[in-house]
Design a protein around this motif. Structure first.
Motif, PDB file in Angstrom:
ATOM      1  N   GLY A  85       0.795  -1.224   0.000  1.00 36.66           N
ATOM      2  CA  GLY A  85       0.000   0.000   0.000  1.00 36.66           C
ATOM      3  C   GLY A  85       0.826   1.271   0.000  1.00 36.66           C
ATOM      4  N   LEU A  86       2.106   1.176  -0.272  1.00 40.93           N
ATOM      5  CA  LEU A  86       2.991   2.334  -0.394  1.00 40.93           C
ATOM      6  C   LEU A  86       4.068   1.999  -1.420  1.00 40.93           C
ATOM      7  N   PRO A  87       4.744   3.033  -1.966  1.00 36.48           N
ATOM      8  CA  PRO A  87       5.765   2.764  -2.996  1.00 36.48           C
ATOM      9  C   PRO A  87       6.899   1.897  -2.458  1.00 36.48           C
ATOM     10  N   VAL A  88       7.292   0.929  -3.246  1.00 33.96           N
ATOM     11  CA  VAL A  88       8.427   0.076  -2.886  1.00 33.96           C
ATOM     12  C   VAL A  88       9.724   0.647  -3.453  1.00 33.96           C
ATOM     13  N   LEU A  89       9.660   1.173  -4.680  1.00 35.06           N
ATOM     14  CA  LEU A  89      10.810   1.785  -5.331  1.00 35.06           C
ATOM     15  C   LEU A  89      10.507   3.247  -5.623  1.00 35.06           C
ATOM     16  N   PRO A  90      11.534   4.077  -5.768  1.00 33.20           N
ATOM     17  CA  PRO A  90      11.303   5.482  -6.126  1.00 33.20           C
ATOM     18  C   PRO A  90      10.641   5.592  -7.499  1.00 33.20           C
ATOM     19  N   PRO A  91       9.993   6.726  -7.782  1.00 40.95           N
ATOM     20  CA  PRO A  91       9.341   6.898  -9.091  1.00 40.95           C
ATOM     21  C   PRO A  91      10.333   6.763 -10.246  1.00 40.95           C
ATOM     22  N   LYS A  92       9.854   6.191 -11.336  1.00 44.75           N
ATOM     23  CA  LYS A  92      10.622   6.007 -12.579  1.00 44.75           C
ATOM     24  C   LYS A  92      11.799   5.057 -12.423  1.00 44.75           C
ATOM     25  N   SER A  93      11.793   4.251 -11.371  1.00 52.78           N
ATOM     26  CA  SER A  93      12.871   3.288 -11.172  1.00 52.78           C
ATOM     27  C   SER A  93      12.568   1.998 -11.923  1.00 52.78           C
ATOM     28  N   ALA A  94      13.618   1.363 -12.388  1.00 49.87           N
ATOM     29  CA  ALA A  94      13.459   0.067 -13.027  1.00 49.87           C
ATOM     30  C   ALA A  94      13.211  -0.999 -11.969  1.00 49.87           C
ATOM     31  N   SER A  95      12.431  -2.002 -12.320  1.00 52.06           N
ATOM     32  CA  SER A  95      12.181  -3.099 -11.390  1.00 52.06           C
ATOM     33  C   SER A  95      13.478  -3.854 -11.126  1.00 52.06           C
ATOM     34  N   LYS A 143       4.275 -18.355   3.584  1.00 49.29           N
ATOM     35  CA  LYS A 143       3.621 -17.049   3.473  1.00 49.29           C
ATOM     36  C   LYS A 143       3.651 -16.252   4.780  1.00 49.29           C
ATOM     37  N   PRO A 144       3.315 -16.814   5.952  1.00 56.08           N
ATOM     38  CA  PRO A 144       3.369 -16.007   7.183  1.00 56.08           C
ATOM     39  C   PRO A 144       4.761 -15.468   7.497  1.00 56.08           C
ATOM     40  N   GLU A 145       5.806 -16.235   7.199  1.00 51.98           N
ATOM     41  CA  GLU A 145       7.159 -15.774   7.476  1.00 51.98           C
ATOM     42  C   GLU A 145       7.553 -14.628   6.547  1.00 51.98           C
ATOM     43  N   VAL A 146       7.191 -14.738   5.265  1.00 49.36           N
ATOM     44  CA  VAL A 146       7.470 -13.653   4.318  1.00 49.36           C
ATOM     45  C   VAL A 146       6.684 -12.408   4.710  1.00 49.36           C
ATOM     46  N   PHE A 147       5.448 -12.597   5.083  1.00 49.08           N
ATOM     47  CA  PHE A 147       4.593 -11.470   5.495  1.00 49.08           C
ATOM     48  C   PHE A 147       5.187 -10.744   6.702  1.00 49.08           C
ATOM     49  N   ALA A 148       5.664 -11.495   7.671  1.00 47.77           N
ATOM     50  CA  ALA A 148       6.214 -10.883   8.883  1.00 47.77           C
ATOM     51  C   ALA A 148       7.486 -10.100   8.574  1.00 47.77           C
ATOM     52  N   LEU A 149       8.356 -10.630   7.719  1.00 52.02           N
ATOM     53  CA  LEU A 149       9.598  -9.940   7.386  1.00 52.02           C
ATOM     54  C   LEU A 149       9.332  -8.638   6.640  1.00 52.02           C
ATOM     55  N   ILE A 150       8.435  -8.667   5.656  1.00 52.07           N
ATOM     56  CA  ILE A 150       8.131  -7.460   4.887  1.00 52.07           C
ATOM     57  C   ILE A 150       7.488  -6.405   5.780  1.00 52.07           C
ATOM     58  N   THR A 151       6.564  -6.807   6.641  1.00 54.20           N
ATOM     59  CA  THR A 151       5.896  -5.857   7.524  1.00 54.20           C
ATOM     60  C   THR A 151       6.884  -5.210   8.486  1.00 54.20           C
ATOM     61  N   GLU A 152       7.737  -6.014   9.098  1.00 52.86           N
ATOM     62  CA  GLU A 152       8.696  -5.475  10.064  1.00 52.86           C
ATOM     63  C   GLU A 152       9.675  -4.513   9.391  1.00 52.86           C
ATOM     64  N   TYR A 153      10.130  -4.866   8.186  1.00 50.59           N
ATOM     65  CA  TYR A 153      11.137  -4.024   7.526  1.00 50.59           C
ATOM     66  C   TYR A 153      10.529  -2.713   7.032  1.00 50.59           C
ATOM     67  N   LEU A 154       9.376  -2.758   6.398  1.00 47.18           N
ATOM     68  CA  LEU A 154       8.781  -1.532   5.866  1.00 47.18           C
ATOM     69  C   LEU A 154       8.268  -0.628   6.980  1.00 47.18           C
ATOM     70  N   ASN A 155       7.885  -1.182   8.117  1.00 47.98           N
ATOM     71  CA  ASN A 155       7.450  -0.347   9.243  1.00 47.98           C
ATOM     72  C   ASN A 155       8.589   0.505   9.794  1.00 47.98           C
ATOM     73  N   ASN A 156       9.818   0.058   9.606  1.00 49.75           N
ATOM     74  CA  ASN A 156      10.960   0.836  10.077  1.00 49.75           C
ATOM     75  C   ASN A 156      11.240   2.042   9.187  1.00 49.75           C
ATOM     76  N   ALA A 158      12.885   2.159   6.351  1.00 47.19           N
ATOM     77  CA  ALA A 158      14.135   2.087   5.592  1.00 47.19           C
ATOM     78  C   ALA A 158      13.848   1.687   4.148  1.00 47.19           C
ATOM     79  N   PRO A 159      14.615   2.171   3.175  1.00 47.54           N
ATOM     80  CA  PRO A 159      14.404   1.782   1.772  1.00 47.54           C
ATOM     81  C   PRO A 159      14.746   0.315   1.561  1.00 47.54           C
ATOM     82  N   VAL A 160      14.059  -0.308   0.630  1.00 43.46           N
ATOM     83  CA  VAL A 160      14.308  -1.728   0.372  1.00 43.46           C
ATOM     84  C   VAL A 160      15.615  -1.940  -0.376  1.00 43.46           C
ATOM     85  N   VAL A 161      16.083  -0.910  -1.068  1.00 44.50           N
ATOM     86  CA  VAL A 161      17.329  -0.999  -1.827  1.00 44.50           C
ATOM     87  C   VAL A 161      18.213   0.173  -1.425  1.00 44.50           C
TER      88      VAL A 161
END
Length: 294
Positions: A85-95, A143-156, A158-161
């Motif tokens: 529900g929020l941007p993962v990469l900056p605008p105009k960034s390549a995947s 799935k629950p383990e992936v969900f927990a890691l993504i939630t914990e990291y994005l809540n902090n 910090a940028p993913v890259v």
């Protein structure tokens, strides 16, 4: 008769004095009682002339926004799309795609995801994360383990890259582009790429040959999907040929590592066929197999 008259007058005077004294005492008592209850009126000098602004709440009272991550299935049963529900990469960034955990030095989140047993690849889109698992693992546990890691990291926050991020330049206009190439890039960027991203993947334009073939690379969930050939032929190729008559077809381009992996797998199948003869495992060169994308 004079004495009784004076006594009566004196009696009346005493009663009048007593009534006035009682009334005076009552008024004073009332004033004291009300003054003890009612607050004293402030003087003009104590009334503030300006209104002070409200102080902000201390940091301890501020609440951080909690993410609500949604998941969506993709055409690839081994790939799952996570939407924070929020941007993962900056605008105009390549995947960005990670197919090897040893190459995740610029992404702590991807490195943590690869530490989970069963994660095969991690793909970052503009506003989603696609995680591909190995065929022998199960989403019920992963799935629950992936969900927990993504939630914990994005809540902090910090940028993913970390470090520099390459902008999306494969479909950007270039000075040497012909009219046909410009139309191909515009169609890929405005019509085809959004549809591929809805399925948790992306495409990368690699060129246009003199024979009229458009060179593309599928990424994310579409890269390892069994229906990737159908996506190229029935989806992308049909649309490009419909709008641009110079296009004669679409060919998927593989990276060098993927070509080596396919060749090694073909050698493995050939050796297995020699050992088992007619009982060998059938090859994967069917319409939806690995060899079909070569």
């Amino acid at each position: 008769m004079a004495a009784p008259a004076r006594s009566v007058a004196a009696s009346l005077l005493r009663s009048q004095i007593s009534r006035s004294a009682v009334a005076s005492i009552t008024r004073q008592t009332s004033k004291r009682s009300f003054s003890s209850i009612l607050p004293s009126r402030p003087s003009r000098s104590t009334i503030p002339t300006t209104i002070r602004p409200l102080r902000p709440l201390p940091a301890v009272f501020s609440q951080r926004r909690t993410l609500f991550i949604q998941t969506e299935p993709t055409p690839n049963p081994d790939a799952l799309k996570f939407i924070p529900g929020l941007p993962v990469l900056p605008p105009k960034s390549a995947s960005i795609e990670y197919t090897d955990g040893r190459k995740t030095t610029n992404s702590p989140l991807a490195r943590s995801l690869f530490q989970l047993d069963g994660v095969q690849s991690v793909f970052y889109g503009p506003d989603f994360i696609t995680v591909t698992k190995t065929p022998d693992s199960h989403w019920q546990w992963l799935k629950p383990e992936v969900f927990a890691l993504i939630t914990e990291y994005l809540n902090n926050g910090a940028p993913v890259v970390t470090g520099d991020i390459i902008e999306n330049e494969d479909t950007a206009p270039q000075d040497g582009d012909s009219e046909v190439v410009s139309m191909i890039k515009e169609l890929l960027d405005t019509r085809i790429r959004p549809a591929i991203q809805e399925d948790g993947g992306d495409i990368e334009y690699r060129g246009f040959t003199d024979a009229g073939m458009v060179l593309l690379k599928l990424r994310g969930a579409c890269r390892t999907c069994d229906s990737s050939t159908v996506t190229l032929k029935n989806g992308i190729e049909s649309m490009l040929m419909h709008y641009i008559e110079e296009v004669k077809g679409v060919t998927q381009v593989l990276d060098q590592e993927e070509e080596i992996a396919i060749k090694e797998f073909e050698k493995f199948e050939a050796n297995l066929a020699k050992l088992k003869g007619n009982d060998a495992v059938p090859k994967t060169s069917g319409p939806h197999g690995i060899d079909a994308v070569a």
